[in-house]
Design a protein around this motif. Structure first.
Motif, PDB file in Angstrom:
ATOM      1  N   LEU A   1      -0.285 -10.660   2.148  1.00 52.91           N
ATOM      2  CA  LEU A   1       0.213 -10.176   3.016  1.00 52.91           C
ATOM      3  C   LEU A   1       0.973  -8.813   2.887  1.00 52.91           C
ATOM      4  O   LEU A   1       0.232  -7.685   3.662  1.00 52.91           O
ATOM      5  CB  LEU A   1       1.179 -10.845   3.432  1.00 52.91           C
ATOM      6  CG  LEU A   1       0.414 -11.961   5.040  1.00 52.91           C
ATOM      7  CD1 LEU A   1       1.058 -12.350   5.457  1.00 52.91           C
ATOM      8  CD2 LEU A   1      -0.531 -10.935   5.741  1.00 52.91           C
ATOM      9  N   LEU A   2       2.072  -9.130   2.208  1.00 52.06           N
ATOM     10  CA  LEU A   2       2.288  -7.981   1.309  1.00 52.06           C
ATOM     11  C   LEU A   2       1.971  -7.483   0.697  1.00 52.06           C
ATOM     12  O   LEU A   2       2.120  -5.916   1.148  1.00 52.06           O
ATOM     13  CB  LEU A   2       3.577  -8.125   0.282  1.00 52.06           C
ATOM     14  CG  LEU A   2       4.603  -7.760  -0.492  1.00 52.06           C
ATOM     15  CD1 LEU A   2       5.587  -6.398   0.584  1.00 52.06           C
ATOM     16  CD2 LEU A   2       4.990  -8.178  -1.742  1.00 52.06           C
ATOM     17  N   LEU A   3       0.711  -7.358  -0.592  1.00 49.72           N
ATOM     18  CA  LEU A   3      -0.570  -6.514  -0.951  1.00 49.72           C
ATOM     19  C   LEU A   3      -0.635  -5.642   0.240  1.00 49.72           C
ATOM     20  O   LEU A   3      -1.316  -4.592   0.320  1.00 49.72           O
ATOM     21  CB  LEU A   3      -0.681  -7.242  -1.258  1.00 49.72           C
ATOM     22  CG  LEU A   3      -0.290  -7.886  -3.134  1.00 49.72           C
ATOM     23  CD1 LEU A   3      -1.467  -8.762  -4.766  1.00 49.72           C
ATOM     24  CD2 LEU A   3      -0.550  -6.692  -3.825  1.00 49.72           C
ATOM     25  N   GLU A   4      -1.322  -6.435   1.245  1.00 49.19           N
ATOM     26  CA  GLU A   4      -2.391  -6.525   2.244  1.00 49.19           C
ATOM     27  C   GLU A   4      -1.141  -4.723   3.148  1.00 49.19           C
ATOM     28  O   GLU A   4      -1.781  -4.085   3.049  1.00 49.19           O
ATOM     29  CB  GLU A   4      -1.852  -7.226   3.501  1.00 49.19           C
ATOM     30  CG  GLU A   4      -3.657  -6.311   4.236  1.00 49.19           C
ATOM     31  CD  GLU A   4      -3.425  -7.545   5.011  1.00 49.19           C
ATOM     32  OE1 GLU A   4      -4.160  -7.311   6.210  1.00 49.19           O
ATOM     33  OE2 GLU A   4      -4.206  -8.776   4.321  1.00 49.19           O
ATOM     34  N   HIS A   5       0.024  -5.360   2.751  1.00 49.58           N
ATOM     35  CA  HIS A   5       1.031  -3.995   3.830  1.00 49.58           C
ATOM     36  C   HIS A   5       1.418  -3.331   3.191  1.00 49.58           C
ATOM     37  O   HIS A   5       1.097  -1.906   3.716  1.00 49.58           O
ATOM     38  CB  HIS A   5       2.440  -5.019   4.683  1.00 49.58           C
ATOM     39  CG  HIS A   5       1.526  -5.678   5.587  1.00 49.58           C
ATOM     40  ND1 HIS A   5       2.327  -7.032   6.156  1.00 49.58           N
ATOM     41  CD2 HIS A   5       0.870  -5.737   6.459  1.00 49.58           C
ATOM     42  CE1 HIS A   5       2.064  -7.380   6.814  1.00 49.58           C
ATOM     43  NE2 HIS A   5       0.465  -6.578   6.795  1.00 49.58           N
ATOM     44  N   THR A   6       1.281  -3.089   2.059  1.00 55.87           N
ATOM     45  CA  THR A   6       1.695  -1.856   1.102  1.00 55.87           C
ATOM     46  C   THR A   6       0.484  -1.238   0.948  1.00 55.87           C
ATOM     47  O   THR A   6       0.186   0.017   0.850  1.00 55.87           O
ATOM     48  CB  THR A   6       1.970  -2.318  -0.304  1.00 55.87           C
ATOM     49  OG1 THR A   6       2.913  -3.371  -0.167  1.00 55.87           O
ATOM     50  CG2 THR A   6       2.264  -1.583  -1.328  1.00 55.87           C
ATOM     51  N   GLN A   7      -0.233  -1.690   0.849  1.00 61.71           N
ATOM     52  CA  GLN A   7      -2.157  -0.743   0.564  1.00 61.71           C
ATOM     53  C   GLN A   7      -2.521   0.019   2.348  1.00 61.71           C
ATOM     54  O   GLN A   7      -2.475   1.256   2.352  1.00 61.71           O
ATOM     55  CB  GLN A   7      -3.669  -1.951   0.721  1.00 61.71           C
ATOM     56  CG  GLN A   7      -3.155  -2.831  -0.922  1.00 61.71           C
ATOM     57  CD  GLN A   7      -3.148  -1.350  -2.106  1.00 61.71           C
ATOM     58  OE1 GLN A   7      -3.888   0.018  -1.818  1.00 61.71           O
ATOM     59  NE2 GLN A   7      -1.906  -1.494  -3.216  1.00 61.71           N
ATOM     60  N   ALA A   8      -2.139  -0.888   2.993  1.00 67.81           N
ATOM     61  CA  ALA A   8      -2.155   0.066   4.506  1.00 67.81           C
ATOM     62  C   ALA A   8      -1.124   1.249   3.946  1.00 67.81           C
ATOM     63  O   ALA A   8      -1.509   2.573   4.736  1.00 67.81           O
ATOM     64  CB  ALA A   8      -2.334  -1.292   5.352  1.00 67.81           C
ATOM     65  N   GLY A   9       0.118   0.505   4.529  1.00 64.23           N
ATOM     66  CA  GLY A   9       0.923   1.245   4.248  1.00 64.23           C
ATOM     67  C   GLY A   9       0.837   2.827   3.569  1.00 64.23           C
ATOM     68  O   GLY A   9       0.867   4.397   3.718  1.00 64.23           O
ATOM     69  N   LEU A  10       0.405   3.118   2.406  1.00 67.28           N
ATOM     70  CA  LEU A  10      -0.287   3.844   0.763  1.00 67.28           C
ATOM     71  C   LEU A  10      -1.841   4.315   2.138  1.00 67.28           C
ATOM     72  O   LEU A  10      -1.295   5.907   1.409  1.00 67.28           O
ATOM     73  CB  LEU A  10      -0.443   3.262  -0.521  1.00 67.28           C
ATOM     74  CG  LEU A  10       0.776   2.639  -1.034  1.00 67.28           C
ATOM     75  CD1 LEU A  10       0.346   2.218  -1.700  1.00 67.28           C
ATOM     76  CD2 LEU A  10       1.978   3.888  -1.166  1.00 67.28           C
TER      77      LEU A  10
END
Length: 65
Positions: free
Chosen positions: A42-51
């Protein structure tokens, strides 16, 4: 929790047997590992979405404005 005889025990209690040699210990450790892996994903997914959102808005990575 206000119940005096609550069955909940904190993982750091010395009497709590959470060893991988017991079937319940194996199950609990497997479940904890699954939750940790999900949190990481989830952390990776949210980071990618934010970027991706920052890129679409014309902002650079790490931009506060």
């Amino acid at each position: 929790m206000r119940c005096r005889h609550s069955p909940f025990r904190h993982l750091s209690q010395p009497r709590l047997l959470l060893h991988s040699r017991f079937c319940t210990g194996k199950m609990m450790l497997t479940m904890l590992a699954a939750v940790a892996e999900m949190e990481c994903d989830l952390l990776l997914e949210h980071t990618q979405a934010g970027l991706a959102r920052a890129k679409s808005e014309g902002k650079g990575a790490g931009s506060l404005v």
